[in-house]
Motif scaffolding. Structure first.
Motif: not given
Length: 93
Positions: A1-5, A9-10, A20-21, A25-29
């Protein structure tokens, strides 16, 4: 999950012109992966970001192959809130 997030995000950060990621802000919930059935759901914070991310269809994810990016099968555009097209993130793909 973290890899895909992190991957999405990047990819979004680069598409927005922020290599620079951490600059965005993280657009993923939420990210849900069903490895057995080979699909994933990524839920974004806004409808605008969700719509903009349709541009990632056929993106190669982590060298594991291209993925289909689409809305859920039960998505009904008539029930979605109206969006201002000027509010859509502008990706440079």
């Amino acid at each position: 999950d973290d890899q895909l997030r992190r991957f999405f995000h990047d990819a979004i950060a680069r598409a927005l012109g922020h290599p620079g990621a951490s600059a965005i802000d993280d657009p993923i919930l939420n990210v849900y992966i069903n490895e057995e059935r080979r699909f994933a759901f990524i839920e974004f914070k806004t409808m605008e970001m969700t719509s903009a991310c349709m541009a990632f269809d056929d993106i190669n994810v982590l060298g594991r192959g291209k993925v289909k990016v689409k809305r859920p099968n039960d998505y009904n555009p008539a029930l979605a809130p109206d969006m201002n097209p000027n509010a859509l993130p502008r990706f440079d793909l």
